[in-house]
Design a protein around this motif. Sequence first.
Motif, PDB file in Angstrom:
ATOM      1  N   ASP A  77       0.836  -1.206   0.000  1.00 39.87           N
ATOM      2  CA  ASP A  77       0.000   0.000   0.000  1.00 39.87           C
ATOM      3  C   ASP A  77       0.869   1.254   0.000  1.00 39.87           C
ATOM      4  OD1 ASP A  77      -2.333  -1.416  -0.061  1.00 39.87           O
ATOM      5  OD2 ASP A  77      -2.860  -1.099   2.046  1.00 39.87           O
ATOM      6  N   VAL A  78       1.956   1.212   0.757  1.00 37.80           N
ATOM      7  CA  VAL A  78       2.890   2.345   0.774  1.00 37.80           C
ATOM      8  C   VAL A  78       3.452   2.552  -0.628  1.00 37.80           C
ATOM      9  CG1 VAL A  78       5.024   3.280   1.734  1.00 37.80           C
ATOM     10  CG2 VAL A  78       3.500   1.956   3.202  1.00 37.80           C
ATOM     11  N   LYS A  79       3.878   1.460  -1.228  1.00 39.23           N
ATOM     12  CA  LYS A  79       4.464   1.526  -2.571  1.00 39.23           C
ATOM     13  C   LYS A  79       3.481   2.101  -3.590  1.00 39.23           C
ATOM     14  CE  LYS A  79       6.749  -1.389  -6.040  1.00 39.23           C
ATOM     15  NZ  LYS A  79       7.204  -2.784  -6.354  1.00 39.23           N
ATOM     16  N   ASN A  80       2.236   1.640  -3.511  1.00 35.88           N
ATOM     17  CA  ASN A  80       1.222   2.079  -4.460  1.00 35.88           C
ATOM     18  C   ASN A  80       0.810   3.533  -4.270  1.00 35.88           C
ATOM     19  OD1 ASN A  80       1.165  -0.455  -5.655  1.00 35.88           O
ATOM     20  ND2 ASN A  80      -0.517  -1.189  -4.380  1.00 35.88           N
ATOM     21  N   ALA A  81       1.034   4.054  -3.058  1.00 32.24           N
ATOM     22  CA  ALA A  81       0.645   5.434  -2.762  1.00 32.24           C
ATOM     23  C   ALA A  81       1.672   6.457  -3.236  1.00 32.24           C
ATOM     24  CB  ALA A  81       0.409   5.605  -1.261  1.00 32.24           C
ATOM     25  N   ILE A  82       2.881   5.991  -3.551  1.00 35.10           N
ATOM     26  CA  ILE A  82       3.959   6.903  -3.945  1.00 35.10           C
ATOM     27  C   ILE A  82       3.679   7.505  -5.325  1.00 35.10           C
ATOM     28  CG2 ILE A  82       6.407   7.024  -4.576  1.00 35.10           C
ATOM     29  CD1 ILE A  82       6.935   4.863  -2.464  1.00 35.10           C
ATOM     30  N   THR A  83       3.875   8.822  -5.417  1.00 33.67           N
ATOM     31  CA  THR A  83       3.759   9.530  -6.699  1.00 33.67           C
ATOM     32  C   THR A  83       5.059  10.284  -6.959  1.00 33.67           C
ATOM     33  OG1 THR A  83       2.967  11.669  -5.871  1.00 33.67           O
ATOM     34  CG2 THR A  83       1.323   9.923  -6.125  1.00 33.67           C
ATOM     35  N   ASP A  84       5.144  10.946  -8.090  1.00 41.86           N
ATOM     36  CA  ASP A  84       6.355  11.706  -8.386  1.00 41.86           C
ATOM     37  C   ASP A  84       6.430  12.981  -7.546  1.00 41.86           C
ATOM     38  OD1 ASP A  84       4.297  13.085  -9.579  1.00 41.86           O
ATOM     39  OD2 ASP A  84       5.230  13.211 -11.560  1.00 41.86           O
ATOM     40  N   LYS A  85       5.385  13.245  -6.751  1.00 42.48           N
ATOM     41  CA  LYS A  85       5.360  14.417  -5.878  1.00 42.48           C
ATOM     42  C   LYS A  85       5.617  14.061  -4.407  1.00 42.48           C
ATOM     43  CE  LYS A  85       4.170  17.475  -9.055  1.00 42.48           C
ATOM     44  NZ  LYS A  85       5.071  18.595  -9.425  1.00 42.48           N
ATOM     45  N   THR A  86       5.797  12.771  -4.131  1.00 44.12           N
ATOM     46  CA  THR A  86       5.980  12.326  -2.744  1.00 44.12           C
ATOM     47  C   THR A  86       7.356  12.736  -2.222  1.00 44.12           C
ATOM     48  OG1 THR A  86       4.563  10.412  -3.180  1.00 44.12           O
ATOM     49  CG2 THR A  86       5.866  10.381  -1.160  1.00 44.12           C
ATOM     50  N   ILE A  87       7.355  13.444  -1.098  1.00 40.83           N
ATOM     51  CA  ILE A  87       8.615  13.904  -0.498  1.00 40.83           C
ATOM     52  C   ILE A  87       8.882  13.276   0.871  1.00 40.83           C
ATOM     53  CG2 ILE A  87       8.740  16.110  -1.708  1.00 40.83           C
ATOM     54  CD1 ILE A  87       7.415  17.423   0.719  1.00 40.83           C
ATOM     55  N   LEU A  88       7.844  12.688   1.485  1.00 42.37           N
ATOM     56  CA  LEU A  88       8.011  12.154   2.837  1.00 42.37           C
ATOM     57  C   LEU A  88       7.037  11.015   3.103  1.00 42.37           C
ATOM     58  CD1 LEU A  88       9.177  12.372   5.766  1.00 42.37           C
ATOM     59  CD2 LEU A  88       7.373  14.043   6.231  1.00 42.37           C
ATOM     60  N   ILE A  89       7.548   9.958   3.743  1.00 46.08           N
ATOM     61  CA  ILE A  89       6.724   8.873   4.268  1.00 46.08           C
ATOM     62  C   ILE A  89       6.926   8.863   5.774  1.00 46.08           C
ATOM     63  CG2 ILE A  89       6.343   6.375   4.331  1.00 46.08           C
ATOM     64  CD1 ILE A  89       7.554   6.276   1.480  1.00 46.08           C
ATOM     65  N   SER A  90       5.831   8.901   6.531  1.00 45.58           N
ATOM     66  CA  SER A  90       5.911   8.886   7.993  1.00 45.58           C
ATOM     67  C   SER A  90       5.027   7.768   8.530  1.00 45.58           C
ATOM     68  CB  SER A  90       5.476  10.237   8.577  1.00 45.58           C
ATOM     69  OG  SER A  90       5.572  10.216   9.994  1.00 45.58           O
ATOM     70  N   VAL A  91       5.646   6.744   9.080  1.00 43.12           N
ATOM     71  CA  VAL A  91       4.926   5.599   9.642  1.00 43.12           C
ATOM     72  C   VAL A  91       5.469   5.330  11.035  1.00 43.12           C
ATOM     73  CG1 VAL A  91       4.428   3.129   9.419  1.00 43.12           C
ATOM     74  CG2 VAL A  91       4.532   4.578   7.370  1.00 43.12           C
ATOM     75  N   MET A  92       4.584   5.275  12.031  1.00 47.97           N
ATOM     76  CA  MET A  92       5.034   5.057  13.403  1.00 47.97           C
ATOM     77  C   MET A  92       5.694   3.688  13.543  1.00 47.97           C
ATOM     78  SD  MET A  92       1.280   4.537  15.228  1.00 47.97           S
ATOM     79  CE  MET A  92       1.788   5.616  16.520  1.00 47.97           C
ATOM     80  N   PHE A  93       6.670   3.604  14.422  1.00 46.60           N
ATOM     81  CA  PHE A  93       7.413   2.365  14.627  1.00 46.60           C
ATOM     82  C   PHE A  93       6.515   1.318  15.285  1.00 46.60           C
ATOM     83  CE2 PHE A  93      11.947   0.963  14.670  1.00 46.60           C
ATOM     84  CZ  PHE A  93      11.747  -0.313  15.179  1.00 46.60           C
ATOM     85  N   ALA A  94       5.853   1.725  16.366  1.00 49.04           N
ATOM     86  CA  ALA A  94       4.937   0.833  17.086  1.00 49.04           C
ATOM     87  C   ALA A  94       3.759   1.656  17.580  1.00 49.04           C
ATOM     88  CB  ALA A  94       5.648   0.151  18.249  1.00 49.04           C
ATOM     89  N   ASN A  95       2.560   1.089  17.466  1.00 44.77           N
ATOM     90  CA  ASN A  95       1.374   1.852  17.841  1.00 44.77           C
ATOM     91  C   ASN A  95       1.249   1.994  19.351  1.00 44.77           C
ATOM     92  OD1 ASN A  95      -1.861   1.789  18.451  1.00 44.77           O
ATOM     93  ND2 ASN A  95      -1.311   3.070  16.705  1.00 44.77           N
ATOM     94  N   ASN A  96       0.941   3.197  19.790  1.00 47.84           N
ATOM     95  CA  ASN A  96       0.859   3.492  21.211  1.00 47.84           C
ATOM     96  C   ASN A  96      -0.347   2.848  21.901  1.00 47.84           C
ATOM     97  OD1 ASN A  96      -0.271   5.586  19.403  1.00 47.84           O
ATOM     98  ND2 ASN A  96      -1.168   6.384  21.300  1.00 47.84           N
TER      99      ASN A  96
END
Length: 401
Positions: free
Chosen positions: A132-151
């Motif tokens: 899903d992360v891969k599919n969401a990437i576009t040529d305008k994507t500058i940052l991916i932010s995913v938490m390490f572990a959910n609180n």
Amino acid sequence: MERIYFDHSATTPVDREVAKVMLEYMTEKFGNPSSIHSFGRETRKAVEEARNSVATLLGAAANEIFFTSGGTESDNLALKGIAFANRKKGNHIITTAIEHHAILHACEYLEKQGFTVTYLPVDENAMVSVEDVKNAITDKTILISVMFANNEVGTIQPIKEIGQLAKEKKIYFHTDAVQAVGNCHIDVNELNIDVLSLSGHKIYGPKGIGAIYIRKGVKIESTQHGGSQERKLRPGTENVPGIVGLGKAAELARIELDQRISHLTNLRDKLIKGIQEKIPDIKLNGHKEIRLPGNVNISFLYVEGESLLLNLDLKGIAASSGSACTSGSLDPSHVLLAMGLTHEVAHGSLRLSLGRGNTEADINYCLEVLPQILERLRSMSPLNANSKLAANNPCSQCDHH
């Protein structure tokens, strides 16, 4: 009456060694690190030693660590600092639907500034898909932010794989590791992390201090302006007692990490198994194995989380709920809803987050009083008739035992 603290994901007690070193820099060694006299040089040395301790815990270089006021500031600096510094390259950010509000609200702010944000869904275990992360990437994507572990539910995300993907696509990768630092092995280079947020009070350090790791070469700009402290990225007179406290907490976390993980995992598994054996109509939230060592999050049908909290507190047990009712909202946790839980099931959630000071005796006491509390609350619940009916018609969202 016993008093047992099962809310370490909210905050931890300050370690006595941490408090001791902090007191020294509140009273005897009080100089401003920017001063060139001996008082200032003394505290400057302590700040740099703390910076090195934090860097060592993360496998980073000391000059890649910047001190902040905590996880929220670090998250805001990461998202806004990278977004504004790179907006000529693109305006697209990818994150998940289960992030901490420090991330989600920062993203909402950035959307008002002309950025677009993709909020990725998660599965029933609160796990985000690398695909899903891969599919969401576009040529305008500058940052991916995913938490390490959910609180809330403790699920640990596929950080290394997401980091590798971001590296291949030449996109910056940030992770909110506030819950993971001190509970998981983290090497920012091995995991392909460009920027990482952490907080002192989650690792037996003081409140009001945190840090951000920024890989050398990452293009980021300050979100506040003032003096030249923290290489102008985070200006303002340094919180020296907080910084040395964080440094000592980081040092202890590194030394004790394997022991902490083993201890907490054993207690966590004992508690989960005991609850599953003793209490019917429950659902374990989060991934069964790939989760924080001290996290137990369970939904109990036919009761409200707040009622559980109050009754546990009367028995001396401090915990937290996945429902936001106590904050004036009638909506349950956004994390649990994103996992597909109904409002009714989500409202009955309980988070028991264990810490290094907890013992098997604490677990046994909880397993003694919790079933009694559940039985009493369910007997008074207007949904009790439905609960009896459910025994013959099990709910697909629950683990029946």
